[in-house]
Design an enzyme around this catalytic site. Structure first.
Site, PDB file in Angstrom:
ATOM      1  N   HIS A   1       0.844  -1.202   0.000  1.00 44.02           N
ATOM      2  CA  HIS A   1       0.000   0.000   0.000  1.00 44.02           C
ATOM      3  C   HIS A   1       0.879   1.252   0.000  1.00 44.02           C
ATOM      4  O   HIS A   1       1.957   1.272   0.593  1.00 44.02           O
ATOM      5  CB  HIS A   1      -0.981   0.009   1.170  1.00 44.02           C
ATOM      6  CG  HIS A   1      -0.363   0.042   2.535  1.00 44.02           C
ATOM      7  ND1 HIS A   1       0.090   1.201   3.130  1.00 44.02           N
ATOM      8  CD2 HIS A   1      -0.144  -0.936   3.449  1.00 44.02           C
ATOM      9  CE1 HIS A   1       0.549   0.939   4.340  1.00 44.02           C
ATOM     10  NE2 HIS A   1       0.435  -0.359   4.557  1.00 44.02           N
TER      11      HIS A   1
ATOM     12  N   ASP B   1      -0.231   4.423   0.924  1.00 41.04           N
ATOM     13  CA  ASP B   1      -0.582   5.444   1.912  1.00 41.04           C
ATOM     14  C   ASP B   1       0.124   5.177   3.236  1.00 41.04           C
ATOM     15  O   ASP B   1       0.529   4.051   3.547  1.00 41.04           O
ATOM     16  CB  ASP B   1      -2.089   5.533   2.111  1.00 41.04           C
ATOM     17  CG  ASP B   1      -2.699   4.240   2.647  1.00 41.04           C
ATOM     18  OD1 ASP B   1      -2.313   3.151   2.172  1.00 41.04           O
ATOM     19  OD2 ASP B   1      -3.568   4.309   3.535  1.00 41.04           O
TER      20      ASP B   1
ATOM     21  N   ASP C   1       6.475   0.804   7.060  1.00 39.11           N
ATOM     22  CA  ASP C   1       5.057   0.538   6.774  1.00 39.11           C
ATOM     23  C   ASP C   1       4.549   1.428   5.652  1.00 39.11           C
ATOM     24  O   ASP C   1       3.942   2.461   5.911  1.00 39.11           O
ATOM     25  CB  ASP C   1       4.240   0.742   8.050  1.00 39.11           C
ATOM     26  CG  ASP C   1       2.785   0.348   7.908  1.00 39.11           C
ATOM     27  OD1 ASP C   1       2.465  -0.427   6.990  1.00 39.11           O
ATOM     28  OD2 ASP C   1       1.968   0.818   8.718  1.00 39.11           O
TER      29      ASP C   1
ATOM     30  N   GLU D   1      -5.094   1.844   2.388  1.00 45.07           N
ATOM     31  CA  GLU D   1      -5.067   0.649   3.227  1.00 45.07           C
ATOM     32  C   GLU D   1      -5.229   1.029   4.692  1.00 45.07           C
ATOM     33  O   GLU D   1      -5.898   0.324   5.461  1.00 45.07           O
ATOM     34  CB  GLU D   1      -3.747  -0.109   3.018  1.00 45.07           C
ATOM     35  CG  GLU D   1      -3.676  -1.468   3.711  1.00 45.07           C
ATOM     36  CD  GLU D   1      -3.155  -1.424   5.142  1.00 45.07           C
ATOM     37  OE1 GLU D   1      -3.212  -2.464   5.821  1.00 45.07           O
ATOM     38  OE2 GLU D   1      -2.684  -0.354   5.591  1.00 45.07           O
ATOM     39  N   GLU D   2      -4.624   2.145   5.078  1.00 44.27           N
ATOM     40  CA  GLU D   2      -4.599   2.534   6.487  1.00 44.27           C
ATOM     41  C   GLU D   2      -5.960   2.988   7.012  1.00 44.27           C
ATOM     42  O   GLU D   2      -6.138   3.127   8.220  1.00 44.27           O
ATOM     43  CB  GLU D   2      -3.568   3.647   6.714  1.00 44.27           C
ATOM     44  CG  GLU D   2      -2.119   3.258   6.428  1.00 44.27           C
ATOM     45  CD  GLU D   2      -1.542   2.295   7.454  1.00 44.27           C
ATOM     46  OE1 GLU D   2      -2.291   1.853   8.349  1.00 44.27           O
ATOM     47  OE2 GLU D   2      -0.347   1.983   7.364  1.00 44.27           O
TER      48      GLU D   2
ATOM     49  N   GLU E   1       3.959  -6.264   4.145  1.00 37.22           N
ATOM     50  CA  GLU E   1       3.887  -5.562   5.431  1.00 37.22           C
ATOM     51  C   GLU E   1       5.085  -5.964   6.294  1.00 37.22           C
ATOM     52  O   GLU E   1       5.652  -7.052   6.123  1.00 37.22           O
ATOM     53  CB  GLU E   1       2.587  -5.918   6.155  1.00 37.22           C
ATOM     54  CG  GLU E   1       1.324  -5.401   5.498  1.00 37.22           C
ATOM     55  CD  GLU E   1       1.012  -3.954   5.857  1.00 37.22           C
ATOM     56  OE1 GLU E   1       1.849  -3.299   6.525  1.00 37.22           O
ATOM     57  OE2 GLU E   1      -0.063  -3.464   5.449  1.00 37.22           O
TER      58      GLU E   1
ATOM     59  N   HIS F   1       3.629   3.429  12.508  1.00 36.02           N
ATOM     60  CA  HIS F   1       2.695   4.450  13.006  1.00 36.02           C
ATOM     61  C   HIS F   1       3.280   5.320  14.114  1.00 36.02           C
ATOM     62  O   HIS F   1       2.574   6.179  14.641  1.00 36.02           O
ATOM     63  CB  HIS F   1       1.383   3.816  13.513  1.00 36.02           C
ATOM     64  CG  HIS F   1       0.642   3.041  12.471  1.00 36.02           C
ATOM     65  ND1 HIS F   1      -0.647   2.577  12.664  1.00 36.02           N
ATOM     66  CD2 HIS F   1       0.981   2.633  11.219  1.00 36.02           C
ATOM     67  CE1 HIS F   1      -1.062   1.930  11.581  1.00 36.02           C
ATOM     68  NE2 HIS F   1      -0.068   1.951  10.693  1.00 36.02           N
TER      69      HIS F   1
END
Length: 421
Positions: free
Chosen positions: A100, A102, A132, A168-169, A196, A393
């Site tokens: 992903h 984003d 990530d 995705e997030e 991931e 994150h």
């Protein structure tokens, strides 16, 4: 390939003002990662600058790129195939490498370096998305020219597909569009690897997730005249209590491993109330209360396993409320759903990954990924990528340089396994 700090992404921040207007693309993974991090692709923003850059790169390699857009045309998925066969025209079957584009926001986080400029300090590369999951994407893009060369010479035994998604997030919103497009085009990949961060370990399954919002509509009254009102907070608390009771039942049943799975850190399905808001003043019977909860189900369970009893409880409470005031009641709304990723059909892929990584251990995780959507579409999938989910994150997100090197090595072995000797 790990370069010296001065050759790759130096400890001096890379300016986000360079929107890479030149057509020359990187040749090494750290340089690619530097480039990708510089694109601010926080989910609330467009990802088109990154997508168009990768599209141009793929087209320079002679590949045909397919884009699928969100309704507003502000975001896009990218799907591209390196074909196989003696005529280099076979695009069906093969292996998808999925990531992903984003990233999560940096608002309110105390970063010690610019989050959208790659910074190397010691043995780590810092930046939003470093693990990530732009690190995996960088490694795949680095490997792509070699795959194209093998395809052109008729040495690629199976197609390699690259799938890059948006959002995705915020609920894995982009991947279903990719899968729908592939179905419409008659392309059925054999396998998928989602990159991931797993520290390059093999994750074979993960839980599903569903997020629900409950909105309780009561009837206002002065708090000295409670019988004239219907207390939205009180009825919300009854429903919250019921959700907690269901959670305890899941824990007791699956925790004893009657229906649980010991490979998960939490070996049972979970329910958790996350937010609650309601009321305007202490002396007013509240007419509105909202709360949210999430359900993280083991792969063998479904959303209906908890949705049906909660809907029954909502109907019971609605009857009680509406007996006092017909205009009252409870709304139950699903806000997000990502299916679990199962390991039911991935034994052959698992054996391949174990051989490539030299690690036969299987892992299962509680967080959700797009892998669940691929397995739900009938494509056996595993998760394997550079970096640790522990760094995702957070402020000063990083990936260890050795992880990028390991991912490069893994992808090289994967490419070798797809090469006609």
């Amino acid at each position: 390939m790990i370069q010296d700090t001065n050759d790759a992404a130096s400890s001096d921040n890379v300016s986000n003002d360079k929107q890479f207007n030149n057509t020359e693309h990187p040749k090494h993974s750290l340089d690619w990662l530097t480039r990708l991090i510089a694109f601010d692709t926080v989910s609330r923003h467009s990802n088109l600058v990154l997508i168009n850059d990768v599209k141009a790169y793929c087209e320079q390699l002679g590949l045909t790129v397919d884009l699928t857009f969100n309704e507003a045309k502000t975001k896009a998925n990218l799907f591209v195939t390196v074909p196989a066969g003696e005529d280099a025209n076979i695009v069906n079957n093969g292996l998808v490498l999925s990531g992903h584009t984003d990233v999560v926001p940096v608002d309110g986080q105390a970063w010690t370096s610019e989050p959208f400029a790659a910074t190397i300090r010691g043995d780590k590369l810092y930046g939003r998305g470093a693990c990530d999951m732009k690190g995996f994407i960088a490694c795949v893009l680095t490997m792509l020219p070699q795959a194209v060369q093998l395809s052109s010479s008729g040495q690629l035994s199976r197609p390699l597909h690259l799938a890059l998604s948006f959002d995705e997030e915020v609920g894995c919103l982009g991947a279903p569009l990719i899968l729908a497009d592939l179905k419409a085009r008659g392309i059925t990949p054999d396998y998928c690897i989602v990159g991931e961060p797993t520290n390059m370990a093999m994750v074979v399954a993960h839980k599903g997730i569903a997020v629900y919002r409950c909105r309780i509509h009561g009837k206002s009254a002065h708090s000295s005249l409670t019988a004239q009102g219907v207390n939205a907070i009180s009825y919300a608390s009854k429903l919250v209590g019921y959700v907690d009771t269901l959670a305890e039942e899941l824990s007791a049943r699956d925790g004893a491993l009657e229906d649980g799975d010991a490979l998960f850190t939490v070996p049972y399905s979970t329910l958790s109330v996350g937010t609650i808001h309601g009321g305007t003043a202490t002396n007013i019977v509240p007419n509105l209360c909202e709360f949210t909860f999430d359900y993280r189900n083991l792969p063998h369970m479904t959303q209906d396993d908890i949705l049906a009893p909660i809907q029954a409880k909502v109907a019971e409470l609605n009857a009680q409320m509406q007996a006092r005031a017909p205009e009252t009641g409870i709304e139950l709304m699903q806000e997000e759903i990502v299916p679990a990723m199962t390991d039911d059909d991935s034994a052959e892929l698992q054996s391949l990954i174990a051989a490539l990584t030299g690690d036969d251990e299987r892992h299962k995780v509680a967080y959700a990924t797009e892998g669940g959507q691929f397995t739900n579409a009938g494509i056996p999938t595993i998760i394997c990528g550079p970096g640790s989910i522990e760094q995702a994150h957070k402020a000063d997100e990083y990936v260890e340089l050795i992880e990028i090197e390991r991912c490069d090595g893994f992808l090289q072995k994967l490419l070798d396994s797809c090469t006609v000797k």
